[in-house]
Design a protein around this motif. Structure first.
Motif, short mmCIF file in Angstrom:
data_model
loop_
_atom_site.label_atom_id
_atom_site.label_comp_id
_atom_site.label_asym_id
_atom_site.label_seq_id
_atom_site.Cartn_x
_atom_site.Cartn_y
_atom_site.Cartn_z
N ASN A 264 21.39 -9.99 62.72
CA ASN A 264 19.91 -9.77 63.24
C ASN A 264 19.86 -10.69 64.49
N HIS B 161 20.26 -6.12 71.88
CA HIS B 161 20.53 -7.15 70.95
C HIS B 161 21.84 -6.82 70.06
N THR C 264 15.88 -8.14 63.00
CA THR C 264 15.11 -9.16 63.82
C THR C 264 14.89 -10.22 62.83
#
Length: 316
Positions: free
Chosen positions: A11, A66, A94
């Motif tokens: 994450n 990310h 996330t």
């Protein structure tokens, strides 16, 4: 030398610091919002690698900024990422984390690409797993994949560790191929409730729940230390006394270091717990998740040694 394999989540952590954590319905002003790599699987893999183990990771990220950030940290920590899949049509998972002035946290997770992992991914990622290796699992990926990985690992003679976090609402054969179940004091109480056991002290549950669930249990309890049954007695390993800045990732550091120690010295759970406690104590003094995890070389000089004691029966 035995290896550590991790199948789990990745994450990006959006962390917001606040004076206090919000109660239901309350709005709290925060500050210092940051984005940092995390996820229980990734954190534990990084911890095991920084502890000195050869670590192979299986997981998934989105094809986004990310995901690349997370991959860079894994690679920089020495984690072998041939089993990591980049998903084109789902974003990287996330986690939104609120941290208060005392270092306590609340976490909300959106799984994203983590839920696109498949049984084929798991089988490919564990292709090199052998007798004596250690497999580390958590519950931020779908439970069927956890069962599949555990079953495959046990068939090859590996030691299987499951960090039951977040605590499952149903056990449903989840623990059949697990050797050691690692939980914190709240998670073990939740497991007891799921099994219909009366509320009791978490230390009592370390000795009572294995007869119900199957695997041995190790319970971490923050500043109180960690607990496990060793040679028939409930053993407490103290947590070094430190000032906590951010507890995010502390439990994952403990699990990763524990796995690395058990891979290096199979069967020596006490020594593994002591090393894990030292590493976790350093993590809570630093912000963030992955980046707060210490390297093995810096532990002896930076963290006081924990002590261990076998608790009398009336304290268990």
């Amino acid at each position: 030398m035995n290896k550590v394999f991790v199948v789990g989540s990745l994450n990006i952590d959006q962390t917001i610091r606040a004076h206090s954590l919000p109660r239901p319905g309350e709005t709290v002003h925060g500050s210092d919002a940051t984005f940092r790599p995390g996820g229980k699987g990734g954190n534990q893999a990084v911890a095991a690698a920084r502890a000195g183990a050869e670590v192979h990771f299986t997981g998934a990220v989105g094809n986004d900024h990310h995901g690349k950030t997370i991959l860079d940290v894994l690679d920089g920590s020495g984690v072998r990422t041939a089993g990591l899949r980049v998903v084109e049509d789902s974003p990287t998972g996330t986690a939104v984390i609120a941290v208060d002035d005392a270092g306590n946290n609340q976490i909300l997770v959106c799984p994203g690409a983590n839920f696109r992992l498949t049984p084929n991914d798991v089988e490919a990622g564990l292709a090199e797993l052998q007798d004596g290796d250690v497999l580390v699992l958590q519950l931020e990926i779908p439970a069927p994949l956890v069962r599949h990985a555990a079953r495959l690992a046990k068939s090859r003679g590996a030691l299987v560790l499951l960090n039951a976090a977040p605590a499952p609402r149903q056990t449903d054969s989840l623990f059949e191929n697990i050797d050691l179940l690692i939980v914190n004091e709240q998670e073990i109480m939740d497991l007891a409730a799921t099994c219909g056991m009366p509320a009791t002290d978490y230390r009592d549950l370390v000795t009572a729940l294995p007869a119900v669930l199957g695997p041995a249990i190790l319970c971490t309890a923050g500043e109180t230390g960690s607990f496990a049954v060793i040679r028939g007695g409930l053993v407490q390993v103290s947590a070094p006394t430190v000032v906590a800045r951010d507890t995010t990732g502390a439990g994952d550091t403990y699990v990763g270091y524990l796995a690395a120690a058990l891979a290096a010295a199979p069967g020596d759970l006490l020594a593994a717990m002591e090393l894990a406690a030292q590493a976790s104590a350093l993590t809570v003094q630093r912000p963030g998740a992955m980046e707060s995890i210490p390297w093995r070389a810096g532990i002896a000089s930076s963290s006081p040694s924990p002590s261990a004691q076998t608790l009398p029966a009336h304290q268990a």
